[in-house]
Design a protein around this motif. Structure first.
Motif: not given
Length: 372
Positions: A248, A252, A259, A285
């Motif tokens: 991430s 991020a 997230v 992801c």
């Protein structure tokens, strides 16, 4: 997908991450005539479905890395994404280079211990050498301990025992059931049976107590390993197959509000990242409740690219729906277990369909290159 002639003005799609989802997205953007940039920190795609075979069979690793430039030319940039500036629609690389996007596809995948993963900034020649060096560690060891009995650990133990049947191989797993919990119980039981047939010793329902004090991936005679149940064993080589985590770091800060707790990006049914209509998450992801698999990453990529094209022409967006689970485990080159669409498959069929070549042909074909 449309012809090359109708390239839309002002459209530049940036694909972050060149794993299975990334190359599938890039190929579809290429065939759709859309301007794009694919960014990865390595210079070659890693077909990591075959990484465990590459860690036991000399000369095999060479086939698991496929150079990006030969497929994508100037549309590929090697670099590490440091952050995404969503206000300016810029992807910022380590070193300061900025790449503007109209649409963004994030395919940063997961990271985990070598040899299952090789997520390092390196040339593919360096990566190939790392696998060849690792094989020498296995060859020098009389006994090997595989830590973790998920799908990777099960496949790793089977690969070692298939290639080197005289070595002692012990698999330790904190749970009683082996392989992926999403698999049918009968398939998980079959995985256990294959390991026992190959004479892998199983220590189930136990954890290694002193793992942080032990050297991984390096042959060292008679290392003493203790478990939380008070057992002690000695081994010459320890391979960790646990602890996958989502990559991430690249997104991020730019997408902090989107997230999930595990680091994945929350997406809607169109695979758009929550709060961003022009940003898509693909593969590991994306916060989707399904097993993390190359197969799913490819399906996600098709939806993301189709939705970029549909959004440009005002068409309705496509939805992604999870289906019945298809998962195949290669248990060495001569055996395998798995299920297709929720139905258990015969072992010989999995061996034929996956275990022999580990679907390498598929990636070389996707990258439109000839396998060495």
């Amino acid at each position: 997908m449309g012809g090359q002639a109708s390239r839309p003005e002002g459209v530049h799609v940036v694909v972050v991450g060149g794993g299975f989802g990334g190359i599938a997205a890039a190929q579809q953007l290429k065939s759709g005539g859309l301007d794009f940039t694919l960014i990865d920190m390595r210079d070659a795609f890693h077909h990591n479905v075959a990484s465990l075979r590459a860690s036991v069979q000399p000369g095999f690793a060479q086939r698991t890395f496929i150079p990006y430039v030969e497929t994508f030319g100037d549309s590929f940039i090697q670099g590490r994404v440091e952050r995404v500036d969503t206000d300016r629609q810029m992807v910022v690389l380590l070193g300061g280079q900025e790449i503007q996007y109209s649409h963004l596809i994030l395919c940063t995948g997961t990271d985990g211990p070598f040899p299952g993963k090789f997520n390092t900034e390196a040339s593919y020649q360096t990566a190939v050498q790392a696998y060849e060096d690792f094989i020498q560690q296995i060859q020098a060891a009389d006994s090997v301990l595989v830590v973790g009995g998920g799908s990777t650990g099960v496949e790793m133990a089977a690969e070692i025992k298939t290639e080197y049947p005289d070595k002692k191989v012990v698999l330790i797993h904190s749970r009683i059931g082996l392989a992926d919990p999403d698999l049918l119980p009968s398939v998980r039981q079959q995985a256990k049976e294959v390991l026992l047939e190959k004479r892998v010793e199983l220590l189930l329902g136990q954890k290694v107590n002193n793992l942080s004090e032990l050297q991984l991936n390096v042959m060292q005679k008679n290392m003493v390993v203790t478990t939380d149940k008070g057992e002690t064993l000695t081994t010459d080589l320890i391979i960790s197959c646990t602890g996958l985590r989502i990559n991430s770091a690249a997104y991020a800060s730019g997408f902090s509000g989107s997230v999930a707790d595990n680091g994945a990006l929350q997406v809607n049914n169109h695979l758009q990242v929550e709060g961003f209509s022009n940003v898509f998450a693909v593969g590991d992801c994306a916060d989707i409740k399904e097993p993390k698999m190359a197969y799913h990453a490819g399906l996600h990529a098709a939806v993301a690219v189709t939705n970029i094209i549909n959004s440009l022409s005002g068409k309705q967006l496509t939805e992604y729906h999870t289906g019945n689970i298809t998962m195949l485990l290669a248990m060495g080159r001569d055996d395998g277990v798995g299920q297709f669409n929720g139905m258990r498959l015969p072992r010989f069929l999995v061996a034929l369909g996956k275990s022999r070549d580990l679907l390498l042909w598929k990636s070389w074909r996707e990258m439109q290159q000839k396998q060495p």
